[in-house]
Design a protein around this motif. Structure first.
Motif, PDB file in Angstrom:
ATOM      1  N   GLN A 107       0.933  -0.904  -0.022  1.00  7.01           N
ATOM      2  CA  GLN A 107      -0.076  -0.051  -0.031  1.00  7.01           C
ATOM      3  C   GLN A 107       0.780   1.257  -0.045  1.00  7.01           C
ATOM      4  OE1 GLN A 107      -3.273   0.131  -0.130  1.00  7.01           O
ATOM      5  NE2 GLN A 107      -3.461  -2.298  -0.079  1.00  7.01           N
ATOM      6  N   THR A 108       2.126   1.183  -0.297  1.00  3.37           N
ATOM      7  CA  THR A 108       3.211   2.390  -0.444  1.00  3.37           C
ATOM      8  C   THR A 108       2.846   2.812   0.970  1.00  3.37           C
ATOM      9  OG1 THR A 108       1.524   3.916  -1.312  1.00  3.37           O
ATOM     10  CG2 THR A 108       3.042   2.577  -2.636  1.00  3.37           C
ATOM     11  N   LEU A 109       2.875   2.395   2.263  1.00  5.25           N
ATOM     12  CA  LEU A 109       2.830   2.877   3.703  1.00  5.25           C
ATOM     13  C   LEU A 109       4.378   3.175   3.878  1.00  5.25           C
ATOM     14  CD1 LEU A 109       0.396   0.447   5.183  1.00  5.25           C
ATOM     15  CD2 LEU A 109      -0.101   2.731   4.222  1.00  5.25           C
ATOM     16  N   THR A 110       4.595   4.169   4.489  1.00  2.00           N
ATOM     17  CA  THR A 110       5.907   4.425   5.240  1.00  2.00           C
ATOM     18  C   THR A 110       5.741   5.089   6.382  1.00  2.00           C
ATOM     19  OG1 THR A 110       7.757   5.753   4.864  1.00  2.00           O
ATOM     20  CG2 THR A 110       5.798   6.999   4.180  1.00  2.00           C
ATOM     21  N   GLY A 111       6.667   4.921   7.382  1.00  2.37           N
ATOM     22  CA  GLY A 111       6.510   5.437   8.801  1.00  2.37           C
ATOM     23  C   GLY A 111       7.082   4.279   9.799  1.00  2.37           C
ATOM     24  N   LEU A 112       6.841   4.569  11.045  1.00  2.00           N
ATOM     25  CA  LEU A 112       7.125   3.766  12.201  1.00  2.00           C
ATOM     26  C   LEU A 112       5.919   2.897  12.688  1.00  2.00           C
ATOM     27  CD1 LEU A 112       9.338   5.842  14.054  1.00  2.00           C
ATOM     28  CD2 LEU A 112      10.163   4.234  12.879  1.00  2.00           C
ATOM     29  N   LEU A 113       6.099   1.512  12.724  1.00  2.00           N
ATOM     30  CA  LEU A 113       5.017   0.824  13.447  1.00  2.00           C
ATOM     31  C   LEU A 113       4.783   0.959  14.863  1.00  2.00           C
ATOM     32  CD1 LEU A 113       4.924  -2.271  10.986  1.00  2.00           C
ATOM     33  CD2 LEU A 113       3.151  -0.701  11.148  1.00  2.00           C
ATOM     34  N   PRO A 114       3.482   1.346  15.436  1.00  4.43           N
ATOM     35  CA  PRO A 114       3.699   1.390  16.995  1.00  4.43           C
ATOM     36  C   PRO A 114       3.404   0.252  17.618  1.00  4.43           C
ATOM     37  CG  PRO A 114       1.705   2.529  15.764  1.00  4.43           C
ATOM     38  CD  PRO A 114       2.374   1.894  14.757  1.00  4.43           C
ATOM     39  N   PHE A 115       4.239  -0.830  17.840  1.00  2.85           N
ATOM     40  CA  PHE A 115       3.658  -2.009  18.211  1.00  2.85           C
ATOM     41  C   PHE A 115       3.396  -1.820  19.859  1.00  2.85           C
ATOM     42  CE2 PHE A 115       6.538  -3.521  14.938  1.00  2.85           C
ATOM     43  CZ  PHE A 115       5.443  -4.422  14.247  1.00  2.85           C
ATOM     44  N   ASP A 116       3.809  -0.846  20.561  1.00  2.00           N
ATOM     45  CA  ASP A 116       3.363  -0.762  21.775  1.00  2.00           C
ATOM     46  C   ASP A 116       1.779  -0.307  21.833  1.00  2.00           C
ATOM     47  OD1 ASP A 116       3.574   1.733  20.495  1.00  2.00           O
ATOM     48  OD2 ASP A 116       4.264   2.832  22.290  1.00  2.00           O
ATOM     49  N   SER A 117       1.311  -0.070  20.943  1.00  2.22           N
ATOM     50  CA  SER A 117      -0.273   0.127  21.042  1.00  2.22           C
ATOM     51  C   SER A 117      -0.825  -0.949  20.228  1.00  2.22           C
ATOM     52  CB  SER A 117      -0.802   1.352  20.475  1.00  2.22           C
ATOM     53  OG  SER A 117      -0.422   1.700  19.218  1.00  2.22           O
ATOM     54  N   LEU A 118      -0.258  -1.264  19.100  1.00  2.00           N
ATOM     55  CA  LEU A 118      -1.061  -2.522  18.424  1.00  2.00           C
ATOM     56  C   LEU A 118      -1.104  -3.704  19.104  1.00  2.00           C
ATOM     57  CD1 LEU A 118       0.935  -2.140  14.874  1.00  2.00           C
ATOM     58  CD2 LEU A 118      -1.456  -1.691  15.399  1.00  2.00           C
TER      59      LEU A 118
END
Length: 1012
Positions: A107-118
């Motif tokens: 999906q051409t996503l960029t950035g940081l994944l917030p695993f602390d909330s996911l």
């Protein structure tokens, strides 16, 4: 109404309070009303709890949306505070409305994944973010996603190590391939994942570790991808127990030992890929049991023995075992395979015939069995279904005719049958294959002519047909093949004229027609082929005059017109060419030899022309008579002009001499350089004197300093500019130190310095358009000078990195790369003895007025001695930090591959615009390791391309960068030669990926083909 009181015993309760509602009900006078209220409360309570859960999930997802700020906005159009989370794009919920899946791959996503909330989503079972541009570290918070069954973070731009995820013991699918993870992978965490079905962690730059024995415990695995993740050692015992495996890939690693026999237990496999390791031994007996195999690739190993086990694998679609030590015959049964599309067995020791039915029963795509010892004939029906793109059987012992059936194979792009014993007539239609890019039939005994059908070959780039028995004329229709870059029809029996239409071939770079029976004149239109860099039409019967247009080629490197019947004068325009090879010998040329062509390097190039004469009566040619070459009036005019010029220059010289002596006396005190006794050795015709050079060695003319001397710019009286390197030969007395700013170099034993000897030895005999020209050396007891051509645009380093930095567009960078590569190729392969530069770097690549590159500064060069072999040893680590090949540090071995490494760094500079050493590469890292890490993925490779290079050229820039990665391989043996580098840079096609990467679901496949 009486009320019966029920006690706890009657309700059979151990604790009376456990059923207090019942007691209240029976004691309350409004018992029915109370019951109705309590019933409503009991129904409303779970609805309230569910709403709170939904709000919690929504907040987490909206937090994810805000973390991916540069993402495709359309992906999150449905993600808002008023919608149900179950309606969010890519989100799946269970029957209670809780989020169970987040599925957002590609999906051409960029950035940081917030695993602390996911990981606070209590019902989350699937996270799929593959094929995006996510970056940063994956935090330890991922351990909290304990309910995950499916995790896909593959094909992203993460960095750092991957965390230990031992708590995720319910995982069934784990995809981390091509994601940029490094360090040591936590293999031990797999021990808890006994339910794992698919594991993919390949194409990551992990630290070198043994093949993980932990995978042996994953008995349910059906898909295992561990390619290109720096695994070593031997395959663990027990791998054969993973009997559920259908796909197994562990290519591009450092795995050693015999190929394990237990692999034959994996009878469900449909794909087995293990190319580019160091396996030894034979193809294991029992491999025949894997009858479900469709894709088998064991290329680039050290396997021995025969291919007999493969004849039972009737479902094969692709079979590749190239670059091994396999011997014996190709099983005839392979010709009966009905699904086979690709067969690649090149560079082995195979003998016997190619099965005659191979490819005839399937949608066959390519065959490459080159560089073996195969005999017999070419199978006639490999293109029966019209889908074949490559027929590569070169360098074998094949005989018989070229089957006429291939003339109808319009899909063919590469037709290469060279270096065999083929005979008979070349089918005319072969010359006109509409999609052919290469037609290579050289080194056979083929007959016939170049057919007029060639007009149909609209994409043809190269014709290689030397050393055959071709006859007839070159057809006029050759002018229609406007994509032609190389044409070699030499050493045949071709007659007639060179077609006048040859001038239409604007891309033609190499023309070889020598040793034929050509007659007539050289067409004037040949001068329109401005891309020509190599012309050889020697040993024919060409007559007439040499066209003056031959002197107009901007990049011509070699011109050989010898052994013909050419007449007339040598065109003066040829004097402007910069040639490494020049030969007009054994013709009937007459008149004066242009002064610029009377060079020591061209000795013998004009021999056998009895009508030639020399103005100075040198080089064994008679002195030109007064009537030779000009009229009486013209001679008088020239003489008068010469006398006037001499008088003017003499007066000017006296004035300048007095002025310079005064300046030098003031500056040097005791004496000037001119008081030394100097010896001049010229390598080209000189238009200056030693005095003019010596007078210019002063501080105001200093333009550069280096490890082997100072460099000065000298402007001659005629306006011509030169570059002069000044080198001290000995540890001179102290009195010298008081009047010279030039650093002292060399040894203390007297005599010229080693740097000087190396540079003169390397350069004096070199003639190449991409190597700096050395005009002469001027030596004395204490000091040495090297006089070069002056390059006004400085060095490539200046253009890329310094304050003088000027924008270089991609086309210019590419031309610099190709030109510099050709210069090094000539040093390594074109000289009588290879010349190793030893200090290739961007500051030693100089640029002329047209930004054409020259390899310069041979102070560290070393000519390989014929009796020493390829490697020579030195106890001094020569070169410049950032460019030095890693083997210098532990072997002190110097060979051509060391130059190749350094040139790979230069290519990286050209593509990235960065210096070899920069802070952003991290501690103890350089550009090479940085680029290698990024090159693990296509996205990573594109990310290092200089942002100033337009998007339309980035794919081309990536091709150059891939070549740079090959050049900078840690092991010298894995680096290409400079000749191969030039070919790769000139190849318009993308670099071929060796091996197979297949997704059974998508049907996508990339099958490796030898890059021939």
């Amino acid at each position: 109404m009486s009320v019966h009181k029920v006690n706890a015993e009657e309700l059979e309760l151990k604790d009376p309070n456990e059923n207090h509602l019942a007691l209240i009900f029976f004691h309350s006078p409004n018992m029915f009303a109370t019951f109705r209220v309590l019933l409503l409360l009991s129904l409303f309570y779970p609805l309230t709890t569910a709403q709170l859960d939904h709000d919690h999930d929504r907040q987490i997802l909206l937090n994810l949306k805000s973390s991916l700020k540069n993402s495709n906005s359309k992906v999150f159009d449905s993600w808002n505070a008023t919608s149900s989370v179950c309606s969010f794009h890519g989100v799946t919920c269970n029957t209670l409305g809780s989020v169970t899946e987040i599925n957002l791959p590609n999906q051409t996503l960029t950035g940081l994944l917030p695993f602390d909330s996911l990981c606070n989503l209590p019902s989350l079972q699937k996270l799929a973010f593959g094929f995006n541009y996510l970056y940063g570290n994956v935090s330890e918070d991922l351990r909290n996603c304990v309910n995950l069954r499916y995790l896909d973070l593959g094909n992203n731009l993460f960095s750092g190590p991957f965390p230990d995820i031992s708590p995720l013991n319910q995982l069934q699918y784990l995809f981390l391939n091509k994601s940029g993870f490094s360090g040591t992978f936590p293999w031990q965490s797999l021990l808890n994942m006994t339910g794992l079905l698919q594991l993919s962690v390949g194409d990551n730059p992990f630290d070198l570790t043994p093949f993980p024995k932990e995978v042996v415990s994953l008995k349910k695995l059906n898909w295992l991808y561990l390619s290109n993740c720096t695994l070593g050692g031997k395959l663990p015992v027990g791998l054969g127990n993973l009997t559920e495996l259908t796909e197994l890939e562990f290519s591009d690693n450092f795995i050693t030992g015999d190929f394990p026999a237990e692999i034959v237990n994996l009878w469900k496999l449909w794909q087995l890929v293990f190319f580019n390791n160091t396996f030894t031994g034979k193809i294991p007996t029992g491999l025949r049991n894997l009858t479900g195999l469709e894709y088998l690739d064991g290329s680039m190993n050290r396997l021995e023995g025969d291919l007999s086990e493969l004849k039972y694998l009737t479902n094969l679609v692709s079979l590749q075992f190239f670059e091994n030590n396999l011997s014996g015959e190709i099983p005839i049964e392979i010709g009966e395979f009905k699904r086979l599309e690709g067969l690649s067995l090149y560079r082995n020791k195979l003998t016997g015939p190619i099965p005659q039915k191979v490819g005839s029963l399937s949608d066959f795509n390519f065959i490459d069995v080159s560089e073996n010892f195969l005999s017999g004939t070419i199978p006639p029906d490999m293109c029966k279904n019209g889908k074949m793109t490559a027929l590569l059987v070169l360098q074998n012992k094949l005989s018989g005719r070229i089957p006429a059936t291939y003339g109808d194979c319009s899909s063919l792009k590469r037709f290469r049958v060279s270096n065999n014993s083929l005979s008979g007539t070349v089918p005319p239609a072969i010359w006109g294959l509409p999609n052919a890019e290469i037609i290579d039939i050289e080194l056979n005994q083929l007959e016939g002519s170049v057919a007029s059908d060639i007009k149909n070959a609209k994409t043809l780039a190269s014709i290689f047909a030397r050393q055959n028995r071709l006859s007839g004329e070159i057809p006029e229709e050759i002018s229609k093949v406007t994509s032609l870059v190389s044409m070699d029809l030499s050493e045949n029996q071709i007659s007639g004229k060179i077609p006048e239409g040859i001038g239409e071939l604007k891309q033609l770079g190499s023309l070889h027609l020598q040793s034929n029976r050509l007659s007539g004149s050289i067409p004037e239109s040949l001068g329109s082929c401005k891309s020509l860099n190599n012309i050889d039409i020697s040993r024919n019967s060409l007559s007439g005059e040499i066209p003056t247009s031959l002197g107009s080629f901007p990049s011509l490197n070699s011109l050989n017109l010898s052994d013909n019947d050419l007449s007339g004068e040598i065109p003066g325009s040829l004097a402007f060419l910069r040639l490494s090879l020049f030969d007009l010998s054994h013709n009937w040329l007459t008149g004066p030899i242009p002064q610029a062509l009377i060079l020591e390097a061209y000795n013998g190039s004009l021999a056998g022309n009895p009508g030639l004469c020399s103005v100075d009566a040198i080089n064994s040619f008679p002195r030109c008579s007064p009537s030779s070459g000009m009229s009486k009036d013209m001679r008088v005019l020239v003489i008068c002009f010469a006398i006037a010029s001499i008088l003017l220059l003499s007066c000017l010289g006296v004035f300048l001499q007095l002025k310079r002596r005064k300046e030098e006396g003031e500056r040097f005190g005791e004496r000037s350089l001119k008081e030394e006794s100097w010896d001049v050795k010229s390598f080209h015709v000189l238009s200056f004197s030693e005095g003019e050079i010596l007078d210019s060695i002063k501080q105001e003319n200093l333009i550069g300093t280096g490890g082997s001397g100072n460099v000065y710019r000298v402007t001659l009286s005629n306006g011509k500019e030169l570059a002069v390197k000044h080198i001290w030969n000995t540890d001179v007395p102290a009195r010298r130190k008081s009047w010279s700013s030039t650093p002292m170099l060399g040894n203390k034993r007297g005599g010229k310095s080693k740097e000087f000897d190396a540079e003169v030895q390397a350069l004096s005999s070199i003639r190449h358009v991409n190597v700096v020209k050395l005009f002469c050396s001027i030596t004395s007891e204490d000091s040495s000078l090297l006089v070069y051509e002056y390059l006004p645009n400085g060095s490539l380093w200046d253009r890329l990195h310094t304050s003088r930095k000027m924008e270089l567009d991609w086309e210019t960078r590419y031309e610099i790369a190709v030109g510099a590569a050709k210069g090094l190729e000539y040093l390594h392969h074109g000289c009588e003895r290879p010349v190793i530069h030893r200090d290739v770097k961007s500051s030693n690549i100089l640029l002329d007025e047209f930004l054409k590159p020259r390899i310069a500064d041979f102070g560290l060069a070393k000519v390989v001695q014929a009796n020493v072999g390829k490697d020579s040893s030195t106890r001094v680590i020569a070169g410049t930090h950032g460019y030095i090949a890693p083997e210098y540090g532990y072997t002190y071995k110097v060979n051509e591959k060391s130059d190749v490494y350094s040139f790979g760094v230069v290519l990286m500079e050209l593509v990235t615009g960065k210096k070899p050493i920069e802070a952003e590469f991290g501690e103890n890292k350089d550009m090479v390791s940085w680029v290698h890490n990024k090159a693990r993925s296509k996205e990573g490779l594109r990310s290092v391309v200089d942002s100033r290079i337009p998007e339309m050229y980035k794919e081309e820039a990536c091709k150059v960068l891939r070549t740079a990665v090959l050049c900078t391989a840690t092991l010298p043996a894995l680096r290409p030669t400079m000749r191969a580098v030039v070919q790769k840079l000139g190849d318009a096609e993308p670099c071929k990926l060796v091996g197979i990467v297949i997704s059974k679901d998508s049907g996508e496949k990339k099958i490796g083909v030898n890059d021939k």
